[in-house]
Write a protein that holds these residues in place. Structure first.
Motif, mmCIF file in Angstrom:
data_model
loop_
_atom_site.group_PDB
_atom_site.id
_atom_site.type_symbol
_atom_site.label_atom_id
_atom_site.label_comp_id
_atom_site.label_asym_id
_atom_site.label_seq_id
_atom_site.Cartn_x
_atom_site.Cartn_y
_atom_site.Cartn_z
ATOM 1 N N ALA A 1 8.667 40.472 46.442
ATOM 2 C CA ALA A 1 9.363 41.754 46.572
ATOM 3 C C ALA A 1 10.568 41.621 47.495
ATOM 4 O O ALA A 1 11.636 42.195 47.245
ATOM 5 C CB ALA A 1 8.405 42.822 47.094
ATOM 6 N N THR A 2 10.408 40.841 48.566
ATOM 7 C CA THR A 2 11.535 40.589 49.465
ATOM 8 C C THR A 2 12.697 39.955 48.713
ATOM 9 O O THR A 2 13.854 40.387 48.834
ATOM 10 C CB THR A 2 11.103 39.666 50.613
ATOM 11 O OG1 THR A 2 10.060 40.296 51.362
ATOM 12 C CG2 THR A 2 12.271 39.364 51.546
ATOM 13 N N TYR B 1 14.351 42.548 46.319
ATOM 14 C CA TYR B 1 15.155 43.580 46.974
ATOM 15 C C TYR B 1 16.438 42.993 47.561
ATOM 16 O O TYR B 1 17.485 43.647 47.550
ATOM 17 C CB TYR B 1 14.339 44.273 48.065
ATOM 18 C CG TYR B 1 13.185 45.077 47.526
ATOM 19 C CD1 TYR B 1 13.257 45.681 46.281
ATOM 20 C CD2 TYR B 1 12.002 45.226 48.251
ATOM 21 C CE1 TYR B 1 12.203 46.414 45.775
ATOM 22 C CE2 TYR B 1 10.945 45.963 47.756
ATOM 23 C CZ TYR B 1 11.043 46.554 46.522
ATOM 24 O OH TYR B 1 9.993 47.274 46.027
ATOM 25 N N GLY C 1 19.998 44.194 46.260
ATOM 26 C CA GLY C 1 20.848 44.836 47.247
ATOM 27 C C GLY C 1 22.104 44.066 47.600
ATOM 28 O O GLY C 1 23.147 44.674 47.876
ATOM 29 N N ASN D 1 12.834 36.474 39.601
ATOM 30 C CA ASN D 1 12.308 37.801 39.892
ATOM 31 C C ASN D 1 11.104 38.167 39.033
ATOM 32 O O ASN D 1 10.414 39.151 39.319
ATOM 33 C CB ASN D 1 13.397 38.857 39.694
ATOM 34 C CG ASN D 1 14.341 38.929 40.873
ATOM 35 O OD1 ASN D 1 14.126 38.298 41.906
ATOM 36 N ND2 ASN D 1 15.410 39.701 40.725
ATOM 37 N N TYR E 1 4.384 45.281 50.246
ATOM 38 C CA TYR E 1 5.593 46.083 50.407
ATOM 39 C C TYR E 1 5.953 46.260 51.879
ATOM 40 O O TYR E 1 7.133 46.350 52.228
ATOM 41 C CB TYR E 1 5.423 47.434 49.723
ATOM 42 C CG TYR E 1 5.587 47.361 48.216
ATOM 43 C CD1 TYR E 1 6.709 46.749 47.661
ATOM 44 C CD2 TYR E 1 4.635 47.893 47.354
ATOM 45 C CE1 TYR E 1 6.866 46.672 46.289
ATOM 46 C CE2 TYR E 1 4.788 47.823 45.981
ATOM 47 C CZ TYR E 1 5.906 47.209 45.449
ATOM 48 O OH TYR E 1 6.070 47.130 44.095
ATOM 49 N N SER F 1 7.861 43.274 52.859
ATOM 50 C CA SER F 1 9.189 43.156 52.249
ATOM 51 C C SER F 1 10.251 43.994 52.947
ATOM 52 O O SER F 1 11.446 43.803 52.678
ATOM 53 C CB SER F 1 9.116 43.579 50.774
ATOM 54 O OG SER F 1 8.923 44.982 50.649
ATOM 55 N N PRO G 1 15.865 42.709 53.330
ATOM 56 C CA PRO G 1 17.251 43.120 53.069
ATOM 57 C C PRO G 1 18.012 43.473 54.342
ATOM 58 O O PRO G 1 19.220 43.199 54.437
ATOM 59 C CB PRO G 1 17.076 44.352 52.165
ATOM 60 C CG PRO G 1 15.730 44.179 51.543
ATOM 61 C CD PRO G 1 14.892 43.520 52.579
#
Length: 253
Positions: free
Chosen positions: A80-81, A84, A88, A169, A201, A204, A208
């Protein structure tokens, strides 16, 4: 949905006068429209279920005692990291390399749309293998190659890097598939899913933000991209462990 938004936001913003607020407001309108079909359901009163004797669920697992559950949670958090950070920051990496804004948006769309066909293929393949670790390693290798490309030639090979990172991903549908494979019962799957996703989550969240701080402090993308590549290594390691043929109920009782 994410691919369409990434591809058309820039040209749509230009058509609406060039204000980025207008380009983003279109998606807010769609979100509002999406709420409308749910309103009748919200108004309905659903009666509480009547308990059935003898149908109680089994004892709740001590899921935190399972090494497989922890490996899956960390794998979920690291993938997830990566996702994102990609969503981003990848367009800005391309923009700083001289890629036009509209093209950078289409490149992000390519990354997102790669998940559509692979989300059908990867779970089918994973469910037929006793160990999903090799798939984790292949996806991780694609991610490392994509990061290397962003570092060495972000503009020259932009389309290839977008495809490779899109493949990487797809660790997300693989993680969801492994959640279903690492538990024996329905309640076990539910508890493992809640543990892996909530823990993942939370893990994560810093990614970003940290990339933005490193970019601001270093003045370039070399250090942030090195961080992205470094995070891919533990993702591959814990994903390989999570892919072993283990059952969390056996470990957590």
């Amino acid at each position: 949905g994410t691919a369409v938004a990434a591809a058309v936001t820039v040209p749509m913003t230009g058509a609406l006068g060039g204000r980025w607020q207008s380009g983003l407001a279109v998606w807010a309108v769609l979100a509002g429209i999406a709420v409308l079909p749910w309103l009748p359901l919200v108004r309905e009163r659903v009666p509480a279920p009547v308990p059935v004797p003898g149908a109680e669920a089994g004892p709740r697992l001590r899921i935190a005692r399972s090494r497989t559950a922890w490996a899956l949670a960390v794998f979920f958090g690291l993938q997830a990291t990566a996702a994102y950070i990609t969503m981003g920051w990848m367009p800005q990496i391309f923009r700083d390399a001289g890629v036009p804004a509209g093209t950078a948006g289409v490149l992000l769309a390519v990354t997102m749309v790669m998940g559509v066909p692979l989300a059908f293929v990867i779970p089918r393949v994973a469910s037929r293998l006793p160990h999903q670790g090799p798939i984790v390693l292949v996806l991780g290798a694609c991610g490392l190659a994509g990061y290397a490309g962003l570092y060495l030639a972000p503009a020259a090979g932009a389309w290839a890097w977008a495809v490779l990172l899109g493949v990487a991903n797809c660790a997300f549908p693989l993680a969801l598939t492994m959640v279903g494979m690492r538990a024996r019962t329905g309640p076990g799957v539910a508890q493992l899913s809640a543990f892996a996703q909530s823990t993942g989550y939370l893990l994560s969240i810093p990614g970003p933000l940290l990339v933005g701080v490193l970019y601001q402090r270093s003045g370039g993308w070399g250090v942030p991209i090195a961080l992205m590549a470094a995070l891919m290594l533990p993702q591959m390691a814990v994903g390989f462990l999570a892919g072993r043929d283990r059952i969390v109920e056996d470990e957590a009782h």
